[in-house]
Structure formats: structure tokens, C-alpha cells
Write a protein that holds these residues in place. Structure first.
Motif: not given
Length: 270
Positions: A90-102, A121-128, A131-133
Motif C-alpha cells: 500500500e505504498v500509495h499511503m505514504l505522505t508527500r514528504e515521505a515520498f520526497n525522502a524516498l 491505487e497506482f494513480q496516487k503515487i507521484p510521477a517522480t 518514473s523511476r520504477c
């Protein structure tokens, strides 16, 4: 690739495939498409005690501090296997800050680290991130495949289950093998002997198909008062209104499919 996204509905095998991939990569004979399941790395992953494969629930470990812990740990080499593998469900549940850190870790990952992200919910994962996966899509299982698997389980566990009951379970699972197995477990706990259609209806709370036929007949014949009476009876008996409406929509859809295709078997494949 050093990062994968497994996207698809719940219960279709995303996390299971991630674990198999982890074994395939860390097997002493690997990387291999057929892990031995006998070596130390394989046994540790199967028994959920591997130091090299970390499963993380993205819904409950979604903050920036959780991701920072991952970033601190990726620098350590694997203990027994060839890779340190992070499976984030359920990686889409990470916060925006968590995604930025990742993101920084995904941009410059250590050679021994692999990420597997599972999401409904793939659409909730940031494009940044996406694009790296490398993305793999998982689909709902066809009704027939779920029924066949239920037959294998029942044969292995010596469970008596009618074909009609299996079909009802498979329909209720809506393409999710995990949900089908969970429903079967409930039925086995509830029923002392064999399991039939009525048992499934009672335990799961499904609405009988003859009720849908009665309702559609009333609508087709213009007897709206009779149709509303059937619906009211359903609600009075405690069934979920949303489930009744969804079931009625599926019923009308099936009628249209049979009318156009002239073959009831098309219902399973359409």
C-alpha cells in the motif's frame, strides 16, 4: 531495474509475487526463476524471519521518519542473500514528504538494494516515483480460475463443497483469490458438515438470485409497485442496500449479455 511497482486490485497476489521474487533473487542458486526453497535465504524468507527482506505496511508506516529509517538501513550489506529487498505494501499511503525522502534513494540506490512497491491505487503515487520504477499490472482472477483453485483446496483439506456454492464464493470474491479463501475459511468454521448454496447465502449474507429475477420480471412487466415491494422486503430483512443495488445492476447486465450473445457462458468471460 532496482525498483518495481506491482499495481492491481486487492487479493490478486501482489505481495505473494513480491516474496517469490525475493526468494528468486536471494536464493543460493540465484538469481533464478525457480528458487530452491531449501537454502538458508529461501527458508528465512518463507518463514518470515529474513534480515535481508523487509516487509513494510505503507498505511501504518507512512511518515517521513519511517522512510528516513529505510534510508539509514539501505547502506548495510545483505546478511545471507545477494540483495536487501524492501517490500512496501500500500505504498500509495505514504505522505508527500515521505515520498520526497524516498526519491533520493531511488535516484541513487546502492547496488545491493531492491524496492518492490505494491499498491491498489497506482494513480496516487507521484510521477517522480513511478518514473523511476518498472511497473507490472495485476488483474482480477477469472471466475473459473478461482473455482478451480477452491476445488484444489477442498480436495486437499477434505472439505465437502457443492459446485454451486463454489461459484457463489468465487462471485463474491470479485476476482480476489485471497477473499475467496477467506470466505471459505468462514464457511468451514460455521458449517459442521458439507457446505451448500444455502450455507453460503446465510454466512456471507448474499441475496438469492431468484429475488433478482422476481424484481427484474416486475420491472419488465411494468409492475413497479411489486418491484418496490421486493426491494423493501430486502431492506427489511437487513440486507445492505448498496449490495442489493449492485447485485441488481449485475443481474440486468447478465440479462443483456445473454440476450446479445445468446450464450450464458459469456457471463463468466465478459
Amino acid at each position: 531495474a532496482h525498483a518495481y511497482i506491482f499495481a492491481g486490485p486487492r487479493g490478486v497476489g501482489k505481495t505473494t509475487v513480491a516474496r517469490i521474487l525475493a526468494r528468486a533473487l536471494n536464493c543460493e542458486q540465484g538469481p533464478t526463476p525457480t528458487p530452491c526453497n531449501e537454502c538458508t535465504p529461501c527458508r528465512e524468507i518463507i518463514e518470515d524471519r529474513s534480515m535481508d527482506v523487509m516487509e513494510i505496511d505503507g498505511a501504518s508506516n507512512r511518515g517521513i521518519e519511517d522512510v528516513r529509517n529505510i534510508r539509514e538501513n539501505v547502506k548495510y550489506a545483505p546478511v545471507h542473500g545477494k540483495y536487501r529487498i524492501y517490500i512496501i505494501d500500500e505504498v500509495h499511503m505514504l505522505t508527500r514528504e515521505a515520498f520526497n525522502a524516498l526519491l533520493k534513494t531511488l535516484e541513487e540506490p546502492p547496488s545491493h538494494v531492491l524496492f518492490i512497491f505494491a499498491t491498489t491505487e497506482f494513480q496516487k503515487i507521484p510521477a517522480t516515483i513511478t518514473s523511476r520504477c518498472q511497473r507490472f499490472d495485476f488483474r482480477r482472477l477469472p471466475l473459473r480460475e478461482i473455482v478451480d483453485q477452491l476445488k484444489k483446496i477442498c480436495a486437499a483439506e477434505k472439505i465437502t463443497l457443492t459446485d454451486e456454492a463454489m461459484i457463489l464464493i468465487a462471485k463474491r470474491a470479485e476476482g480476489s483469490m485471497r477473499d475467496a479463501e477467506s470466505l471459505l475459511d468462514q464457511l468451514v468454521s460455521f458449517c459442521s458438515g458439507g457446505i451448500d448454496t444455502q450455507d453460503v447465502l446465510d454466512v456471507i449474507g448474499m441475496i438469492r438470485e431468484d429475488i433478482y429475477f422476481s424484481c427484474s420480471d416486475a420491472v419488465i412487466k411494468g409492475k413497479l409497485a411489486e418491484g418496490f415491494a421486493i426491494a423493501q422486503k430486502i431492506f427489511d430483512e437487513g440486507y445492505d442496500p448498496g449490495e442489493f443495488i449492485n447485485g441488481l445492476l449485475e443481474h440486468f447486465r447478465n440479462l443483456i449479455v445473454v440476450h446479445l450473445a445468446g450464450n450464458a457462458k459469456m457471463i463468466e468471460t465478459s
